[in-house]
Design an enzyme around this catalytic site. Structure first.
Site, mmCIF file in Angstrom:
data_model
loop_
_atom_site.group_PDB
_atom_site.id
_atom_site.type_symbol
_atom_site.label_atom_id
_atom_site.label_comp_id
_atom_site.label_asym_id
_atom_site.label_seq_id
_atom_site.Cartn_x
_atom_site.Cartn_y
_atom_site.Cartn_z
ATOM 1 N N LYS A 37 -78.090 -30.660 -30.005
ATOM 2 C CA LYS A 37 -78.642 -31.084 -28.992
ATOM 3 C C LYS A 37 -78.373 -30.137 -27.772
ATOM 4 O O LYS A 37 -79.039 -30.476 -26.551
ATOM 5 C CB LYS A 37 -78.358 -32.576 -28.572
ATOM 6 C CG LYS A 37 -78.964 -33.593 -29.492
ATOM 7 C CD LYS A 37 -79.254 -34.906 -28.803
ATOM 8 C CE LYS A 37 -79.335 -35.866 -29.991
ATOM 9 N NZ LYS A 37 -78.371 -36.868 -30.401
ATOM 10 N N HIS A 86 -72.775 -44.097 -32.492
ATOM 11 C CA HIS A 86 -74.109 -44.617 -32.463
ATOM 12 C C HIS A 86 -74.100 -45.754 -33.577
ATOM 13 O O HIS A 86 -73.574 -45.537 -34.845
ATOM 14 C CB HIS A 86 -75.217 -43.558 -32.816
ATOM 15 C CG HIS A 86 -75.790 -42.836 -31.535
ATOM 16 N ND1 HIS A 86 -76.350 -41.631 -31.726
ATOM 17 C CD2 HIS A 86 -75.711 -43.337 -30.205
ATOM 18 C CE1 HIS A 86 -76.721 -41.014 -30.517
ATOM 19 N NE2 HIS A 86 -76.155 -41.822 -29.550
ATOM 20 N N HIS A 136 -72.182 -40.602 -42.060
ATOM 21 C CA HIS A 136 -70.950 -40.037 -42.350
ATOM 22 C C HIS A 136 -70.402 -40.166 -40.738
ATOM 23 O O HIS A 136 -71.013 -39.552 -39.960
ATOM 24 C CB HIS A 136 -71.117 -38.541 -42.593
ATOM 25 C CG HIS A 136 -69.805 -38.049 -42.974
ATOM 26 N ND1 HIS A 136 -69.207 -37.668 -44.233
ATOM 27 C CD2 HIS A 136 -68.897 -37.557 -42.104
ATOM 28 C CE1 HIS A 136 -68.240 -37.016 -44.009
ATOM 29 N NE2 HIS A 136 -67.795 -36.938 -42.856
ATOM 30 N N HIS A 138 -69.031 -39.980 -37.413
ATOM 31 C CA HIS A 138 -68.971 -38.825 -36.290
ATOM 32 C C HIS A 138 -68.862 -39.563 -34.907
ATOM 33 O O HIS A 138 -69.442 -40.482 -34.752
ATOM 34 C CB HIS A 138 -70.068 -37.814 -36.484
ATOM 35 C CG HIS A 138 -71.551 -38.540 -36.501
ATOM 36 N ND1 HIS A 138 -72.040 -39.051 -37.807
ATOM 37 C CD2 HIS A 138 -72.462 -38.658 -35.482
ATOM 38 C CE1 HIS A 138 -73.299 -39.649 -37.127
ATOM 39 N NE2 HIS A 138 -73.389 -39.388 -35.939
#
Ligand code: M7G
Length: 347
Positions: A193, A256, A263, A265
């Site tokens: 992003k 989040h 997985h 992160h």
């Protein structure tokens, strides 16, 4: 395949979403008859540059000078055209064209997903959002089977490419990997992003070698010390990597729930960044510091014990797989009166 030749082949079908605040637009189209999602984000202005004035290896406290709006591409130095729209009293406004340069101030960040799956298309499409409370029971019954399925589908190829096959290796900011201690290893690199240029929009992602954590639901009190040391490492390493233009207390470090990829992160973002779409909103982002703190109180089952409240779009598979019913049952149990039928009488 070269990015340029793919983008050149893109045949527009429809606009999936656009957002004037984040200045992004997502387009659905076809490349070689397979669906493609092309997202463009107008980049922000650059203005800060930190330079080491007297580089010397022995001098621990080397001095750095902040250059602001000095280079020809920063701020609005590269004004090429200016057209006044109006003026009124002491107020003037108009439109301008600035000179763009690939290295200093590129116009836009382009992001292509090809071939895009329906999960991708539905995620990018404008959709109705809902708040849902996910109890441990809802997790076990609806969410966990979905996560297991997603895991099997190979949606994590990009993660494994980064960890094991040298993908994006030239962009990796930091790699912590010990052959005999895979559990503690991780990689920090620029998130897809981020344009990679503008520190105001700094967006990094830390990905872990351990693969027993699919989401925060799998965190236990035993993981607390591991998370604490990660937090310290991130705050130590990242400012150094960017010449101390950004400091440890200017990093918003969060995870989040629900994530898009199961997985574990961590997102590392300039605290100034208002976030793209819902990325740092309440109901999606959880601060790493809060995770660490909560693990003190959640008991031996850690995050498996908690009810988690988050925002979910009705395009998300979980909505049809049961969260829709969960929400309407919850509203009923909470004693929230049923919404009357609302009729739209605009022609
Ligand atoms: P998430 O919370 O699972 O999903 O975060 P979401 O934020 O997209 O809802 C995954 C993060 O990884 C996002 O910030 C993505 O932008 C980023 N990301 C995804 N992919 C496929 C890549 C990739 O291939 N490379 C890099 N560097 N970042 C990626």
């Amino acid at each position: 395949v070269a990015f340029r030749s793919l983008v050149d082949k893109f045949r527009f079908e429809r606009v999936l979403n656009s957002n004037p605040q984040t200045k992004t637009i997502s387009l659905l189209g076809l490349i070689d008859n397979a669906p493609a999602i092309l997202t463009a984000e107008k980049t922000h202005f650059t203005f800060d540059e930190n330079k080491v004035e007297s580089p010397s290896a022995s001098n621990e406290s080397d001095s750095r000078t902040l250059h602001r709006c000095e280079n020809e591409y920063t701020c609005i130095n590269a004004l090429q055209e200016l057209r006044q729209l109006t003026s009124n009293d002491i107020y003037y406004w108009g439109l301008a064209v600035l000179k763009q340069n690939m290295d200093h101030n590129p116009t836009t960040r382009l992001n292509l997903i090809w071939p895009a799956t329906t999960v991708h298309i539905r995620k990018f499409e404008q959709q109705q959002l809902h708040l849902v409370r996910e109890t441990p029971e809802t997790y076990e019954r609806i969410v966990k089977p979905y996560i297991d399925e997603m895991y099997q589908l190979g949606r994590l190829k990009w993660v494994h490419n980064i960890l094991y096959h040298g993908a994006e290796a030239d962009r990796v900011v930091y790699r912590d990997f010990l052959d005999d201690n895979k559990r503690d290893g991780f990689v920090i690199l620029p998130d897809m992003k981020w344009d990679g240029v503008n520190l105001d929009a700094l967006y990094l992602v830390a990905i872990f070698y351990r693969d027993d954590l699919k989401s925060i639901r799998d965190l236990r009190p035993e993981d607390r010390n591991w998370l604490k040391s990660l937090n310290t490492k991130i705050k130590t390493i990242v400012p150094g990597c960017y010449n101390y233009t950004i400091r440890a207390d200017e990093l918003r470090i969060f995870v989040h729930y629900q994530p898009s990829y199961y997985h574990f992160h961590i997102h590392i973002v300039n605290v100034k960044h208002p976030g793209l779409n819902d990325g740092i909103a309440a109901g999606k982002a959880i601060l790493l510091d809060d995770l660490i703190e909560n693990l003190k109180y959640l008991g031996p089952r850690g995050y498996m014990n908690r009810t988690l409240t988050y925002v979910i779009g009705d395009n998300h598979d979980l909505w049809e797989r049961g969260l829709r019913e969960v929400v309407s049952k919850q509203l009923e149990e909470d004693g929230i009166p049923k919404t009357p039928k609302v009729v739209n009488d605009f022609a």
